[in-house]
Design a protein around this motif. Structure first.
Motif, short mmCIF file in Angstrom:
data_model
loop_
_atom_site.label_atom_id
_atom_site.label_comp_id
_atom_site.label_asym_id
_atom_site.label_seq_id
_atom_site.Cartn_x
_atom_site.Cartn_y
_atom_site.Cartn_z
N ARG A 16 0.84 -1.20 0.00
CA ARG A 16 0.00 0.00 0.00
C ARG A 16 0.88 1.26 0.00
O ARG A 16 0.60 2.22 -0.71
CB ARG A 16 -0.92 0.02 1.21
N ASP A 19 1.93 2.16 -3.38
CA ASP A 19 0.81 2.27 -4.33
C ASP A 19 0.78 1.14 -5.35
O ASP A 19 0.52 1.36 -6.54
CB ASP A 19 0.85 3.62 -5.07
N MET A 20 1.04 -0.07 -4.88
CA MET A 20 0.99 -1.22 -5.77
C MET A 20 -0.46 -1.69 -5.89
O MET A 20 -1.27 -1.47 -4.99
CB MET A 20 1.89 -2.33 -5.25
N PRO A 21 -0.81 -2.33 -7.01
CA PRO A 21 -2.18 -2.83 -7.15
C PRO A 21 -2.45 -3.96 -6.16
O PRO A 21 -1.55 -4.75 -5.85
CB PRO A 21 -2.24 -3.35 -8.59
N ASN A 22 -3.67 -4.04 -5.68
CA ASN A 22 -4.12 -5.08 -4.75
C ASN A 22 -3.20 -5.23 -3.54
O ASN A 22 -2.71 -6.34 -3.25
CB ASN A 22 -4.24 -6.43 -5.48
N PRO A 23 -2.97 -4.18 -2.80
CA PRO A 23 -2.00 -4.25 -1.70
C PRO A 23 -2.40 -5.22 -0.59
O PRO A 23 -1.53 -5.88 -0.03
CB PRO A 23 -1.95 -2.81 -1.18
N GLU A 26 -1.68 -8.79 -1.83
CA GLU A 26 -0.23 -9.04 -1.86
C GLU A 26 0.33 -9.20 -0.45
O GLU A 26 1.20 -10.05 -0.22
CB GLU A 26 0.49 -7.91 -2.60
N ARG A 100 -10.91 6.81 -0.14
CA ARG A 100 -12.18 6.75 -0.87
C ARG A 100 -13.28 7.49 -0.12
O ARG A 100 -14.15 8.08 -0.73
CB ARG A 100 -12.58 5.32 -1.13
#
Length: 111
Positions: A16, A19-23, A26, A100
């Motif tokens: 997170r 800013d990696m996808p699907n933190p 992972e 969000r």
């Protein structure tokens, strides 16, 4: 050379923080893989011996040891742990995402 530096506190999830996808996914896969590695080390198992004992390919254990987790789903890693005589308990906590939550009012105002 300056000794000044900025201290940044991480979120507890490096995926997170970068800013990696699907933190969250992972992070979970990394935690499960770390547990597998810990068990292999504690039992003194080579990847070949682990493969023989579990019926899982030695190459998969090698990938796990090298943190090459792209081919592994969470359920596959949990299966590996099960074959190593481990029980996995999952505790899920759902919280609103702060980023969000801040954006949501602006999006609803446009509608």
């Amino acid at each position: 050379m300056s000794d000044d530096f900025e201290l940044v506190r991480g979120s507890g999830n490096i995926f997170r923080d970068f800013d990696m996808p699907n933190p969250d996914l992972e992070q979970l896969r990394a935690i499960l893989a770390a547990q597998i590695i810990k068990i292999l080390d504690r039992k003194g198992l080579t990847v070949r011996k682990a493969g023989e004992l579990t019926g899982i390919a030695a190459a998969d254990f090698s990938r796990i040891r090298n943190a090459n987790l792209g081919r592994f789903t969470v359920d596959r890693l949990m299966t590996v742990l099960g074959r190593l005589d481990q029980r996995v308990d999952v505790n899920v906590k759902v919280r609103q995402n702060v980023k969000r939550a801040v954006l949501a009012p602006r999006l609803s105002a446009k509608v």
